[in-house]
Design an enzyme around this catalytic site. Structure first.
Site, PDB file in Angstrom:
ATOM      1  N   GLU A 284      28.820 -42.034 -29.512  1.00  0.00           N
ATOM      2  CA  GLU A 284      28.598 -40.609 -29.746  1.00  0.00           C
ATOM      3  C   GLU A 284      27.189 -40.345 -30.278  1.00  0.00           C
ATOM      4  O   GLU A 284      26.527 -39.394 -29.853  1.00  0.00           O
ATOM      5  CB  GLU A 284      29.640 -40.084 -30.735  1.00  0.00           C
ATOM      6  CG  GLU A 284      31.033 -39.961 -30.148  1.00  0.00           C
ATOM      7  CD  GLU A 284      32.079 -39.584 -31.170  1.00  0.00           C
ATOM      8  OE1 GLU A 284      33.104 -39.015 -30.765  1.00  0.00           O
ATOM      9  OE2 GLU A 284      31.885 -39.876 -32.372  1.00  0.00           O
TER      10      GLU A 284
ATOM     11  N   SER B 197      40.185 -34.994 -30.442  1.00  0.00           N
ATOM     12  CA  SER B 197      41.096 -33.933 -30.034  1.00  0.00           C
ATOM     13  C   SER B 197      40.370 -32.679 -29.569  1.00  0.00           C
ATOM     14  O   SER B 197      40.714 -32.098 -28.538  1.00  0.00           O
ATOM     15  CB  SER B 197      42.041 -33.594 -31.194  1.00  0.00           C
ATOM     16  OG  SER B 197      41.307 -33.197 -32.339  1.00  0.00           O
TER      17      SER B 197
END
Length: 262
Positions: free
Chosen positions: A111, A35
């Site tokens: 990531e 988010s």
């Protein structure tokens, strides 16, 4: 105005907007997933449109790639880019030494690869992600499908001898089935409560056959940018000791990303 956002979303947007100022034309930038990272992508997209910001980005998930293309950011692969100037990503938790738990959004493997292939990693977060000790947020561990039950058993046996409060490992589910990462693997969420020695845990987890990677990011983050609901942003550079507090004035922006995890 950004007053229409919830305090948490205003904090995420403020952090993302402050961190976007670190990006300069000509850079190769890793884009995180979740988010808060989604707010960053939107902020960079605005800079591409309004300022002619010229960057090449390496997204850490198919979701981030789709959003980056949507807002006009050029994307490439890490193999093509080879090395990045910086990566900006969110976190599920961070401690005073800027060690992180990541993977709530299911993209921890990509990531971590992208972050470690960068000169600097900047983490953006709202103030609720700051903790004294990691572990309240379940620690994601990416595992292969073959022998997953055995891998889960081995992890729980390992945890029983370590400085953690809990030892339960639960497979992550979605739509009634096992969650599948972009690399075709699955995720076990470890409900630890508290991690007494994050560095040790990160090392020993990756020694278990079947474990691909874990969501502990140790000595990877260089800068933390923390947003608050009132628009204030704190920045701390762990390498230089630099700290500052600024106020970010948010423009009106659609709240599109509140359901995603970091």
């Amino acid at each position: 105005m950004s007053d229409s956002l919830s305090p948490v979303d205003r904090a995420k947007f403020a952090a993302a907007k402050r961190a976007s100022a670190f990006v300069e034309s000509g850079m190769k930038v890793g884009l995180g997933t979740g988010s808060t990272a989604a707010w960053l992508v939107k902020c960079l997209g605005e800079r591409v449109k309004d300022e002619g910001l010229d960057i090449i980005a390496v997204p850490t998930s198919s979701r981030t790639a789709a959003l980056a293309e949507e807002v006009g950011i050029r994307i490439t692969t890490l193999d093509e880019a080879r090395w990045l100037d910086l990566t900006i990503d969110g976190a599920d938790e961070y401690d005073p030494e800027l060690n992180l738990i990541k993977g709530g959004g299911g993209a921890l493997l990509q990531e971590k690869i992208v972050a470690t292939a960068s000169d600097r990693m900047i983490v953006i977060a709202d103030a609720t992600k700051k903790v004294d000790t990691l572990g309240a947020f379940p620690l994601p561990v990416e595992v292969i499908g073959f022998g997953m039950r055995t891998t889960r058993m081995l992890i729980e046996e390992l945890l029983d001898g370590l400085d953690v409060m809990g030892t339960k490992a639960e497979p992550r589910m979605t739509d009634g089935g096992l969650y599948v990462t972009d690399e075709g693997n699955h995720i076990l969420d470890l409900h630890l409560g508290r991690i007494g020695n994050a560095r040790q845990l990160a090392l020993v987890l990756n020694q278990i056959p079947g474990v691909v990677e874990n969501g502990l990011f140790i000595d990877i983050c260089d800068v933390i940018v923390t947003g608050h609901g009132d628009g204030r942003v704190e920045m701390r550079d762990i390498n230089t000791g630099e700290e500052d507090v600024t106020r970010v004035l948010e423009p009106e922006i659609d709240n599109l990303f509140s359901e995603q995890a970091d």
